[in-house]
Structure formats: C-alpha cells, structure tokens
Design a protein around this motif. Structure first.
Motif, PDB file in Angstrom:
ATOM      1  N   ARG A  61       0.809  -1.205   0.000  1.00  0.00           N
ATOM      2  CA  ARG A  61       0.000   0.000   0.000  1.00  0.00           C
ATOM      3  C   ARG A  61       0.846   1.261   0.000  1.00  0.00           C
ATOM      4  O   ARG A  61       0.506   2.258  -0.629  1.00  0.00           O
ATOM      5  CB  ARG A  61      -0.793  -0.055   1.299  1.00  0.00           C
ATOM      6  CG  ARG A  61      -2.075   0.608   1.368  1.00  0.00           C
ATOM      7  CD  ARG A  61      -2.580   0.220   2.748  1.00  0.00           C
ATOM      8  NE  ARG A  61      -2.887   1.418   3.470  1.00  0.00           N
ATOM      9  CZ  ARG A  61      -4.120   1.867   3.610  1.00  0.00           C
ATOM     10  NH1 ARG A  61      -5.130   1.196   3.122  1.00  0.00           N
ATOM     11  NH2 ARG A  61      -4.352   2.976   4.252  1.00  0.00           N
ATOM     12  N   VAL A  91      -3.369  -5.679  -5.203  1.00  0.00           N
ATOM     13  CA  VAL A  91      -4.389  -4.740  -4.724  1.00  0.00           C
ATOM     14  C   VAL A  91      -3.881  -3.307  -4.884  1.00  0.00           C
ATOM     15  O   VAL A  91      -4.605  -2.420  -5.363  1.00  0.00           O
ATOM     16  CB  VAL A  91      -4.772  -5.047  -3.255  1.00  0.00           C
ATOM     17  CG1 VAL A  91      -5.618  -3.928  -2.667  1.00  0.00           C
ATOM     18  CG2 VAL A  91      -5.528  -6.376  -3.172  1.00  0.00           C
ATOM     19  N   ALA A  92      -2.615  -3.087  -4.522  1.00  0.00           N
ATOM     20  CA  ALA A  92      -2.032  -1.741  -4.675  1.00  0.00           C
ATOM     21  C   ALA A  92      -1.933  -1.373  -6.159  1.00  0.00           C
ATOM     22  O   ALA A  92      -2.183  -0.220  -6.539  1.00  0.00           O
ATOM     23  CB  ALA A  92      -0.651  -1.697  -4.014  1.00  0.00           C
ATOM     24  N   PHE A 152      -3.912  -2.421  -8.473  1.00  0.00           N
ATOM     25  CA  PHE A 152      -5.279  -2.129  -8.932  1.00  0.00           C
ATOM     26  C   PHE A 152      -5.691  -0.709  -8.528  1.00  0.00           C
ATOM     27  O   PHE A 152      -6.354   0.000  -9.297  1.00  0.00           O
ATOM     28  CB  PHE A 152      -6.264  -3.158  -8.362  1.00  0.00           C
ATOM     29  CG  PHE A 152      -7.658  -3.000  -8.892  1.00  0.00           C
ATOM     30  CD1 PHE A 152      -8.009  -3.516 -10.134  1.00  0.00           C
ATOM     31  CD2 PHE A 152      -8.624  -2.307  -8.174  1.00  0.00           C
ATOM     32  CE1 PHE A 152      -9.293  -3.350 -10.640  1.00  0.00           C
ATOM     33  CE2 PHE A 152      -9.904  -2.133  -8.671  1.00  0.00           C
ATOM     34  CZ  PHE A 152     -10.243  -2.666  -9.904  1.00  0.00           C
ATOM     35  N   ASP A 153      -5.282  -0.287  -7.341  1.00  0.00           N
ATOM     36  CA  ASP A 153      -5.529   1.113  -6.932  1.00  0.00           C
ATOM     37  C   ASP A 153      -4.897   2.077  -7.928  1.00  0.00           C
ATOM     38  O   ASP A 153      -5.482   3.106  -8.270  1.00  0.00           O
ATOM     39  CB  ASP A 153      -4.927   1.384  -5.547  1.00  0.00           C
ATOM     40  CG  ASP A 153      -5.875   0.971  -4.424  1.00  0.00           C
ATOM     41  OD1 ASP A 153      -7.023   0.615  -4.727  1.00  0.00           O
ATOM     42  OD2 ASP A 153      -5.447   1.014  -3.258  1.00  0.00           O
ATOM     43  N   LEU A 167      -6.995   2.292 -11.000  1.00  0.00           N
ATOM     44  CA  LEU A 167      -8.150   3.178 -10.822  1.00  0.00           C
ATOM     45  C   LEU A 167      -7.742   4.639 -10.984  1.00  0.00           C
ATOM     46  O   LEU A 167      -8.467   5.441 -11.581  1.00  0.00           O
ATOM     47  CB  LEU A 167      -8.774   2.981  -9.432  1.00  0.00           C
ATOM     48  CG  LEU A 167      -9.548   1.688  -9.192  1.00  0.00           C
ATOM     49  CD1 LEU A 167     -10.042   1.647  -7.756  1.00  0.00           C
ATOM     50  CD2 LEU A 167     -10.719   1.559 -10.156  1.00  0.00           C
ATOM     51  N   VAL A 200      -7.300   5.294 -14.639  1.00  0.00           N
ATOM     52  CA  VAL A 200      -8.587   5.332 -15.346  1.00  0.00           C
ATOM     53  C   VAL A 200      -9.241   6.696 -15.164  1.00  0.00           C
ATOM     54  O   VAL A 200      -9.764   7.284 -16.112  1.00  0.00           O
ATOM     55  CB  VAL A 200      -9.511   4.192 -14.838  1.00  0.00           C
ATOM     56  CG1 VAL A 200     -10.958   4.431 -15.258  1.00  0.00           C
ATOM     57  CG2 VAL A 200      -9.027   2.843 -15.355  1.00  0.00           C
ATOM     58  N   LEU A 260     -13.388  -3.468 -14.807  1.00  0.00           N
ATOM     59  CA  LEU A 260     -12.892  -3.076 -13.473  1.00  0.00           C
ATOM     60  C   LEU A 260     -13.653  -3.818 -12.378  1.00  0.00           C
ATOM     61  O   LEU A 260     -13.059  -4.301 -11.410  1.00  0.00           O
ATOM     62  CB  LEU A 260     -13.044  -1.564 -13.265  1.00  0.00           C
ATOM     63  CG  LEU A 260     -12.028  -0.649 -13.942  1.00  0.00           C
ATOM     64  CD1 LEU A 260     -12.418   0.810 -13.713  1.00  0.00           C
ATOM     65  CD2 LEU A 260     -10.613  -0.912 -13.419  1.00  0.00           C
ATOM     66  N   HIS A 274     -11.854  -6.348  -9.909  1.00  0.00           N
ATOM     67  CA  HIS A 274     -11.872  -6.034  -8.477  1.00  0.00           C
ATOM     68  C   HIS A 274     -12.496  -7.184  -7.673  1.00  0.00           C
ATOM     69  O   HIS A 274     -11.953  -7.596  -6.638  1.00  0.00           O
ATOM     70  CB  HIS A 274     -12.648  -4.747  -8.233  1.00  0.00           C
ATOM     71  CG  HIS A 274     -12.900  -4.470  -6.792  1.00  0.00           C
ATOM     72  ND1 HIS A 274     -11.897  -4.102  -5.922  1.00  0.00           N
ATOM     73  CD2 HIS A 274     -14.026  -4.553  -6.045  1.00  0.00           C
ATOM     74  CE1 HIS A 274     -12.405  -3.957  -4.712  1.00  0.00           C
ATOM     75  NE2 HIS A 274     -13.685  -4.213  -4.760  1.00  0.00           N
TER      76      HIS A 274
END
Lengths: 385, 367
Positions: free
Chosen positions: A78, A254-255, A257-258, A261, A264, A279, A283
């Motif tokens: 993170r 997960v990081a 994917f952040d 976002l 995007v 997405l 997710h």
C-alpha cells in the motif's frame, strides 16, 4: 471466524502504517531505487523490527504469525515500498536453514540475512531444467579431502549480481535416479569459477542473471541437509515460498489495482461501460483471491500446512495481474504507443504490461500449477509417468 | 483475522450434507423436477426438526446450508423462504416457519423483470391487497407470500397466506423446474402488515444484502456439485486406455473451474460474515455482497458448462442429471431479486468522484 484484525494484529498494523507513512509519504510507482537505497531501506526495516517476522525468536526473528506477515505485505504494498533486497534470504534461504541447516550454518548466515548484510540468491533453474527442476545438470564433483567442485549453468537467478551467497542445487550422484542424486549447497558467490551476467528480459529490464560455474569450490560444511537429499531440501524451500508468498503477491496486486483506478480517472475512461465492467470483474476476483489467501493462512495457522486453496493463489494472481496491466494500456488509447519519458507515468504501465507476460511462467508455470491442483487437490490420475 | 469455519459450523455443514445426500440422491431430484410443484411436499417438518429454520442461525450458518442446498439442488422452498422472505419477517420480529417466498409489487426505480404492481388499501377490517406480480419464485410451492406493495404513504411490506381469498397462483413454465416461477394475483386479499412505509426502504435494502449473500452461497454449492460430478466422471471414464482425467486438456479445465469455485466460496463466506457482523449494512458490506454475487454466479455457470463438456455425450442427455445443475446456475444468473447490475454497482463505488481517498479497494472493508 473473524475477518477483522485481532487487537495484537491491529496494533501491529497501526504501528507499521505509521512507520511507513513517515518514510514513504507518497506511493510513486515510477520511482526507481538504487542498490544503495535498497540496502538502506532493508537495514531500516531490520532496525525497526520488521525483518524475519515469522522467524522463531531464538534465531533473531520476531516470532509472529503468518497473519502478521500478511499485514506486513499489505501495508508495505500500500505504501509502495520496494522488495526487501534480501527477499530470497529472508523468505526462502533463512527458513530452509532453520529447518535443515547445521548449527554452524545457522550461526554463520542467519544474523546477516536478518540485518540485510548478507545477500542471497538462489540457483535452482537451468536451461534444461525449468518446469522439470529435478533434471538439473550442474555437477558437483568430489574434491578430496573436504569439498566439491561445481560445473554448470544456472539461469533466472534474481539478485545474483549483488548476492554474497547462493543456495544451489547440483548433482552429486550422476548414476542415481534423477530425484535422488541431488544435493543443496551454499555457494560463496565470490569464489573462483563463479561468473554472473545479466539476462535481459523482453521489457528491457535485467531483473535476473545467468550464473556460469567452472570448477567453483564448495566445502563439506556448505552442504545443506544430507548429500543426495537435495530434492527434499529444494521442495521445502519452494514450500516456504508458497506459504505466504501468494498473500504477498495479492497485496501488491491490490495496490497495483488502486493505481489502475487512478489512471482510469486520469485519462477520463471512468465513464466507459466496457472499462467499468472489466474493473468490476477484476476487483471482485481480486477480492476473491485476497480472501482465499486469508483462508489459506487460517489453515496454515491451524495445521501448519497451507490449505488446498493455497495452490491456486499464484495461478489466479498471474492471470489477474496480466488483465490489470492490459486494461491499463487499453484505457490510454493511442497514448499507449509511447514509452518511457514520453508516456504517461514515465512508461510505468508499458513496462508492467510487458513484464507481466512472465507472471504465468515464473515461479511455476500455469500449466505445472494446474497439474498440481489436478493431481493433489482434485485427485485426478497423473498425466505423466 | 481468522477466516476459518468454527468446529460448530463444520458440524452444521456435515449434518446438512448427510441429510441432503441421504434424502435427495440425483435420481430423486430428477424425479421431483418433473413432478407437481418441483419440490418435495412434506419435507418441511423434517427441516424444522433439523434446525434449518431456527431463529438463531447466523448468516454464515445459513450460507453453509444454502451452499449444501445448491450442491444437491435441495428440492424444497427452503432457499426462497430464508433468502427472500425471512429477511422481511425477521425485520418485523416475526419468525418465519412455513415455506414462503417474496413477490415485488412495488419495485423502486426501473422495474426489474418479474416485478409487478400491487396496491394495499386499509379498511376497518385491516389491510387488503389487489394487483399482480408476473413471476415470483416457488410461489406455487409455498404457504406464505411476502409482498412489497404500494400504499398511499409509499411501499410497505405485507404477508399473506396462499389460501387467502382472492389470491391466485399460476405456475409458469420455468427454465429450472426445481425452482418454478409463478404468477401471483391478489384481488381484495386480506394481508398482514410486516413493515411500515417509513421503514420499508431500509428493511428492503438490508433484505437484499441477506438475500444476495445467500444467492452467492447457493451458487457456490451448485458449482461445487457440478464439479464433483465432473471430477468423478473424469477419474472413471476411460478412453484411449486411460482415465480421461489424466489428459491435461481435461484436467486443466476442471482446475480452472475449481479456481473459480474457490474464489466464489471465499467471497460468499466473507459476505455472509459481514452481513452478520455489520447490521447497518455499510457500503463495504454492500460492496462485498455484490462482489460475491457476481463472482459466484459466474463460477456456477462456467463450472456447470465445463462439467457438461467433460461428461461429453452423456452430459448432454436428458437422463444425465447435470442439466438440472446448469439450469439452476442459469436461473441464479438471471434472477433479478437483488438488483440487476452488480457489476455496475461495484464499478460505481470504485470510481465515485466524490471519494476523498477514503474508499479504495485496500480500505473498503475498513481494514
């Protein structure tokens, strides 16, 4: 069943989060870390008590649970923290020595692994021994009175250009059946006859190395476990990798994917129905992967073995990471044609898109992993003799 | 963090599986699928005796029962009772112990398929309902219909017995004959008020969370049941002198189905646990339920399709039971009872512009 941190876990998370915030205020994915910076980072981790989290206290570890290791993975991912420069020593060699090493080996290597002073690499794969690891051809010839000489070629070895030592698999019994005549050694990377050269990957980076061994000496004191039992030592090294590795990979994803976002929104693709649907699917599957990892940790805690679910983590992680990176280029439209300094985020996503192609190959190909699940979990008949 | 079933939960699952496997072998399920009502009449007292309708069952326990029900296509209206009707009865403080279902006669927003119009009026003798809902699941096999109906103050929730005057239930030809849809008409039918208009939106929102988590759990069971059948077949069936499961082209398809099923299982248990432990049904909880629904539906459909492929020529016959599982998977995939578009809602929560960094995948569940 409890899906929240227990009080000790929550305190550990809060302390770690605070510590990371003071050192890494922003997640900057395009930041590159020099070797000196990485060494310093690893040293700081160790000083702050975040090295060897699951190692027993008697070996200088923190003696904490796999759940703490998972929290460490989540919080560092993170915060955009880099890999510990001695990740191979910490996660693979250290636990292997704790399980199979002599007292002398433990005393000699473990403190340096924890402090980040002694860096390790791993010498398992070879040009002719990829998925079929037991086919290694590197030969260890007896050199009386008290050692061996190594000859052969190792490939895909991360950190070999920096490492002080290598945990290496070589053939001591050429006449024996292929899984038997193998032995695990600790090789001094500065010994004569050890030549390291970088392997350039398809994205241009050089994360891995080739190691050429020409009469490189190792002593009897450098044998890990017993002579001829190297295969079971190697399996236990790889098992350590599988224990919490899937959870670590998932936390990074997960990081990642952040970041997707963020991209995007930046490129204004957040209104595109096809992008939104992809997405949502990514997710949701990613959360499924994450909670499957937690189930496997709970099984690990109860029985000492990760549950059957653990075998699917790397398989699904690799496919999802490839889809995340593919979407990141797709939302950039024609701007995806550019690279490096001319591209968005200094070409971070271009590099990741190409780098992720290796995810379904490295650390066990998807084909091998599916075979393992088919035989060991679904109990289907073996596909090969 | 300890994401594992307790010993007691394992025991509930084992007992449920024993009961269902003994009572409903595939041959019996197939026979019931073609009989009247598509479910076993008279099964209810045994379910009550075994505790399947107990008031104190938590959401994880219910999810395990729903999963086992999906695994063998448990041919009773238990799922519609606990997943669709009971959340409303529960909110009204009434335990629901008869077979029941839910019909939406006052949908909010764009009317999803299957929703109709029902009006509730109040007289000195109490409430009465008039109108129709074109398709309510299992309405032909239940004794109580919970219905959301319009009142002058807005939608409210009512319950009525299927024997009530003016209530007509007409079974429709349905893709999954073990969970038949039926048209329900009310004509001055007396009904009992469960939830006042003021509380109805909130009660309906929470009911959808409970129902969604249990839909996901059933879908996991459907996938697991189909996967079991296909794996057993792949171990036994021989071609070219070998069991077909030894061919990688077969084994790897089954592995991929297993992966999808396990991800769905993790999400379904997590959603159930969150619904139980987050009674306000926060954003994180709603997100978790939608995630579970979309992954579990996908796992059920894909796994059933894979299972048909692996069982080959046998799998595409009427006699082989697998198509019943595929039909249930398709039913679950199309059932709109909890809002039609979980993908859209998940994406909306991920991308909302007003998010000041507080809601991201890493923080969404408050960890």
């Amino acid at each position: 069943m409890n899906l929240h941190d227990d009080p000790a876990e929550a305190a550990f998370r809060a302390g770690l989060r605070e510590w990371l915030r003071s050192r890494l205020p922003d997640d900057d994915p395009s930041r590159t870390w020099s070797t000196a910076q990485l060494r310093e980072w690893s040293h700081d981790l160790s000083e702050a008590g975040y090295a060897g989290i699951t190692w027993p206290k008697e070996y200088g570890g923190q003696g904490l649970t796999a759940a703490h290791q998972a929290i460490f993975a989540e919080e560092t991912a993170r915060a955009g923290a880099p890999d510990h420069i001695n990740i191979i020593g910490m996660n693979m060699v250290g636990p292997t020595l704790i399980a199979h090493g002599t007292d002398e080996q433990k005393a000699r290597y473990l403190p340096g692994i924890l402090s980040g002073r002694t860096l390790f690499c791993q010498g398992f794969s070879e040009p002719e021994a990829g998925s079929d690891l037991a086919a290694v051809r590197t030969v260890a010839r007896r050199a009386e009175p008290d050692g061996y000489l190594l000859d052969g070629e190792k490939v895909w070895s991360s950190y070999a250009h920096l490492a002080d030592h290598c945990l290496l698999l070589a053939r001591t019994g050429p006449a024996e059946p292929k899984h038997r005549g193998l032995t695990c050694f600790l090789l001094d990377m500065r010994a004569p006859g050890v030549k390291v050269s970088p392997l350039r990957q398809l994205n241009g980076d050089t994360d891995f190395n080739q190691i050429i061994l020409t009469d490189a000496p190792v002593g009897d004191a450098d044998v890990v476990g017993e002579v001829g039992r190297g295969w079971s030592v190697a399996l236990s090294t790889l098992a350590h990798e599988r224990g919490t590795f899937g959870v670590t990979l998932t936390a990074r994803l997960v990081a990642q994917f952040d970041r997707l976002l963020r991209l995007v929104r930046e490129v204004g693709a957040d209104g595109d129905p096809a992008v939104r649907r992809e997405l949502a699917t990514l997710h949701a599957r990613l959360q499924g992967l994450r909670y499957t990892g937690y189930r496997s940790l709970a099984a690990l805690r109860r029985s000492g073995e990760p549950g059957a679910e653990a075998s699917i983590l790397k398989l699904e992680w690799s496919l999802l990471h490839q889809r995340v990176c593919a979407l990141a280029l797709r939302v950039q439209g024609p701007a995806a044609l550019l690279d490096s300094g001319d591209a968005a985020w200094q070409g971070y996503w271009q590099r990741q898109r190409l780098r992720s192609r290796a995810n379904t190959i490295e650390g066990g190909t998807s084909e091998i992993l599916r075979g393992i699940v088919a035989e060991r979990v679904l109990d289907l008949p073996r596909s090969r003799q | 963090m300890d994401f594992a079933l307790t010993d007691e939960q394992r025991e509930i699952r084992r007992a449920a599986r024993d009961h269902l496997e003994r009572r409903y072998p595939a041959t019996r399920v197939c026979a019931l699928a073609e009989g009247p009502g598509g479910s076993e009449a008279g099964a209810w007292p045994e379910l009550i005796r075994q505790g399947w309708l107990d008031d104190d069952l938590g959401m994880v326990e219910l999810a395990l029962l729903a999963e086992e029900s999906g695994r063998c296509l448990h041919p009773t209206p238990w799922w519609t009772t606990v997943a669709l009707a009971a959340p409303y009865a529960r909110a009204a403080g009434e335990p629901l112990t008869v077979p029941a279902t839910f019909a939406d006669g006052a949908p909010d927003g764009a009317a999803p398929t299957g929703a109709g119009t029902v009006r509730a009026t109040r007289s000195r003798r109490g409430w009465s309902l008039s109108g129709q809902v074109p398709a309510a699941p299992q309405a032909g096999a239940v004794r109580c219909v919970v219905v959301r109906a319009r009142t002058e103050e807005g939608p409210a929730v009512f319950a009525c017995d299927t024997g009530s005057p003016g209530l007509v239930v007409e079974e429709l030809s349905t893709l999954d004959t073990l969970r038949r849809m039926a048209q329900v008409r009310w004509d001055g039918t007396p009904a009992r008020l469960l939830t006042e208009p003021a509380r109805t939106p909130e009660v309906a929102r929470l009911a959808r969370l409970r129902g969604g988590a249990l839909l996901a759990a059933e879908a996991v069971g459907v996938a697991a049941g189909a996967l079991d059948m296909a794996v057993t077949h792949a171990r036994q069936r021989e071609q070219f002198g070998r069991p077909i499961g030894s061919f990688q082209a077969v084994a790897h398809q089954l592995t991929d189905a297993y992966v999808g099923t396990e991800l769905a299982r993790s999400l379904a248990y997590r959603a159930a646990w969150l619904v139980q432990n987050d009674p306000e049904g926060s954003l994180a909880c709603a997100q978790a339920v939608d995630e579970a629904v979309l992954v579990a539906r996908d796992a059920a459909v894909r796994t059933c399709e894979t299972a048909v492929q692996i069982t080959g020529g046998m799998g595409v016959t009427w006699e082989y039971p697998l198509h019943r599982w595929l039909r249930r998977a398709l039913w679950l995939d199309a059932f709109p009872g909890f809002g039609d578009d979980p993908h859209g809602r998940v994406a909306e929560r991920l991308l909302r512009r007003d998010d000041a960094g507080g809601i991201t995948p890493t923080t969404l569940d408050g960890r």
